[in-house]
Scaffold this motif. Structure first.
Motif, PDB file in Angstrom:
ATOM      1  N   SER A   1      -1.996  -1.954   8.997  1.00 28.99           N
ATOM      2  CA  SER A   1      -1.741  -1.046   7.761  1.00 28.99           C
ATOM      3  C   SER A   1      -2.820  -1.463   6.542  1.00 28.99           C
ATOM      4  O   SER A   1      -3.022  -0.832   5.973  1.00 28.99           O
ATOM      5  CB  SER A   1      -0.263  -1.142   7.403  1.00 28.99           C
TER       6      SER A   1
ATOM      7  N   LYS B   1       0.857   6.547  12.735  1.00 23.98           N
ATOM      8  CA  LYS B   1       1.771   7.208  13.366  1.00 23.98           C
ATOM      9  C   LYS B   1       3.401   7.471  13.068  1.00 23.98           C
ATOM     10  O   LYS B   1       3.864   8.599  13.208  1.00 23.98           O
ATOM     11  CB  LYS B   1       2.091   6.566  14.918  1.00 23.98           C
ATOM     12  N   LYS B   2       3.654   6.337  11.950  1.00 19.39           N
ATOM     13  CA  LYS B   2       4.754   6.657  11.246  1.00 19.39           C
ATOM     14  C   LYS B   2       4.961   7.631  10.566  1.00 19.39           C
ATOM     15  O   LYS B   2       6.011   8.547  10.488  1.00 19.39           O
ATOM     16  CB  LYS B   2       5.092   5.357  10.545  1.00 19.39           C
TER      17      LYS B   2
ATOM     18  N   LEU C   1       2.035   1.863   3.599  1.00 18.72           N
ATOM     19  CA  LEU C   1       2.343   1.240   4.825  1.00 18.72           C
ATOM     20  C   LEU C   1       2.159  -0.283   4.933  1.00 18.72           C
ATOM     21  O   LEU C   1       1.527  -0.875   3.952  1.00 18.72           O
ATOM     22  CB  LEU C   1       1.219   1.941   5.697  1.00 18.72           C
ATOM     23  N   LYS C   2       3.118  -0.980   5.780  1.00 18.54           N
ATOM     24  CA  LYS C   2       3.184  -2.300   5.575  1.00 18.54           C
ATOM     25  C   LYS C   2       2.924  -3.056   7.060  1.00 18.54           C
ATOM     26  O   LYS C   2       3.390  -2.363   8.023  1.00 18.54           O
ATOM     27  CB  LYS C   2       4.566  -2.898   5.016  1.00 18.54           C
TER      28      LYS C   2
ATOM     29  N   GLU D   1       1.828   7.770   0.802  1.00 25.05           N
ATOM     30  CA  GLU D   1       2.556   6.939   1.809  1.00 25.05           C
ATOM     31  C   GLU D   1       1.688   6.203   2.650  1.00 25.05           C
ATOM     32  O   GLU D   1       2.098   5.202   3.183  1.00 25.05           O
ATOM     33  CB  GLU D   1       3.394   8.405   2.514  1.00 25.05           C
TER      34      GLU D   1
ATOM     35  N   GLN E   1       2.687  -3.934  10.682  1.00 27.95           N
ATOM     36  CA  GLN E   1       2.201  -3.502  12.030  1.00 27.95           C
ATOM     37  C   GLN E   1       2.099  -2.082  11.738  1.00 27.95           C
ATOM     38  O   GLN E   1       1.684  -1.433  13.084  1.00 27.95           O
ATOM     39  CB  GLN E   1       2.720  -3.966  13.142  1.00 27.95           C
ATOM     40  N   GLU E   2       2.624  -1.222  10.724  1.00 29.08           N
ATOM     41  CA  GLU E   2       2.913  -0.115  10.747  1.00 29.08           C
ATOM     42  C   GLU E   2       1.615   0.655  10.865  1.00 29.08           C
ATOM     43  O   GLU E   2       0.629   0.403  10.275  1.00 29.08           O
ATOM     44  CB  GLU E   2       3.543   0.422   9.487  1.00 29.08           C
ATOM     45  N   GLY E   3       1.489   1.749  11.579  1.00 25.42           N
ATOM     46  CA  GLY E   3       0.120   2.683  11.484  1.00 25.42           C
ATOM     47  C   GLY E   3       0.337   3.696  11.181  1.00 25.42           C
ATOM     48  O   GLY E   3       1.522   4.244  10.692  1.00 25.42           O
TER      49      GLY E   3
ATOM     50  N   LYS F   1       4.907  10.983  12.708  1.00 22.43           N
ATOM     51  CA  LYS F   1       6.095  11.215  13.058  1.00 22.43           C
ATOM     52  C   LYS F   1       7.132  12.045  12.258  1.00 22.43           C
ATOM     53  O   LYS F   1       8.128  12.931  12.470  1.00 22.43           O
ATOM     54  CB  LYS F   1       6.934  10.131  13.900  1.00 22.43           C
ATOM     55  N   LYS F   2       6.885  11.503  11.025  1.00 22.48           N
ATOM     56  CA  LYS F   2       7.951  11.881   9.863  1.00 22.48           C
ATOM     57  C   LYS F   2       7.785  13.410   9.513  1.00 22.48           C
ATOM     58  O   LYS F   2       8.782  14.192   9.273  1.00 22.48           O
ATOM     59  CB  LYS F   2       7.647  10.925   8.661  1.00 22.48           C
TER      60      LYS F   2
END
Length: 200
Positions: free
Chosen positions: A85, A167-168, A160-161, A156, A163-165, A171-172
């Motif tokens: 992130s 993909k989060k 990100l923080k 958004e 290990q979030e990539g 998906k949303k």
């Protein structure tokens, strides 16, 4: 006067990881008489109306000395150990610094050896065709990189923080997501075995 990055798509190549499973910098693995990273950069540089940002972290001095810094914008992510992130945030901030009016950006990784300029171009043309806010690559029944985001998702991405990539966010907002096929997108280089398979 418009700046030279105006109306261009920023392509961020994430190359900050330390390749822990491989045990040596994957960015520098020899491939096609070049390296994995330089191959990705040269494909990105072939995309019309775009500019390329490379985010480095681990082994940055070794990696950067090998690159043509005139053609690309290099930025060093000192927080690379916190996860992908931080590199996404660093690259996107650099895009906005170069062109505060950027309409979209593309995030790419440096270890998909079969990425080509046409993969990037397909994302951009699909975006113009469908006006969807997220255009991803599709392979092995998953959605992944390279991926294009419209500026409405920049905040958004910047939030990100760890290990979030990306993909989060995909998906949303699946209802605002469209994909283009990337036939060998599932092939990436994480281990020595992956690399051996690739070069054989």
């Amino acid at each position: 006067m418009k700046n030279k990055f105006h109306d261009k798509t920023g392509i961020v190549i994430l190359a900050a990881g330390n390749s822990s499973r491989l045990g040596r910098p994957k960015q520098l693995l020899e491939y096609k008489e070049s390296t994995l990273l330089k191959n990705t950069i040269s494909e990105a540089l072939n995309v019309p109306n775009s500019f390329v940002i490379v985010v480095t972290g681990a082994n940055n001095q070794n990696i950067e000395k090998d690159l043509d810094s005139a053609a690309i914008t290099l930025c060093f992510n000192e927080d690379w150990e916190t996860g992908m992130s931080s590199s996404i945030v660093k690259g996107l901030k650099e895009i906005l610094h170069l062109n505060s009016d950027s309409e979209n950006c593309i995030l790419a990784v440096c270890d998909q050896p079969f990425v080509t300029s046409s993969i990037f171009e397909n994302l951009i043309s699909e975006y113009h065709k469908t006006q969807k806010g997220i255009v991803t690559s599709a392979y092995s029944e998953t959605l992944g990189t390279p991926v294009l985001f419209h500026k409405k998702y920049f905040n958004e991405l910047l939030d990100l923080k760890g290990q979030e990539g990306a993909k989060k966010i995909i998906k949303k907002y699946l209802e605002d997501t469209v994909s283009v096929p990337f036939a060998k997108g599932n092939i990436d280089i994480d281990t020595e075995e992956d690399y051996t398979t690739l070069i054989s």
